[in-house]
Design a protein around this motif. Sequence first.
Motif: not given
Length: 47
Positions: A25, A28-29, A31-33, A35-37
């Motif tokens: 978890r 994943l968080v 990784f998502i942050l 990608v957003i950056w």
Amino acid sequence: MEEKEELERQEGYEPRPAWQVWGARIGLVLFILFVIWQIMSIAGGGL
């Protein structure tokens, strides 16, 4: 005879340890942050 031994080895669903679930978890968080950056960086002209 081989089928019986194989069925005995397959006892059923065994859930993963809690540390693996939480590690996934958190990963994943992060990784998502990341990608957003990256998207924000590219959108801002930082290619």
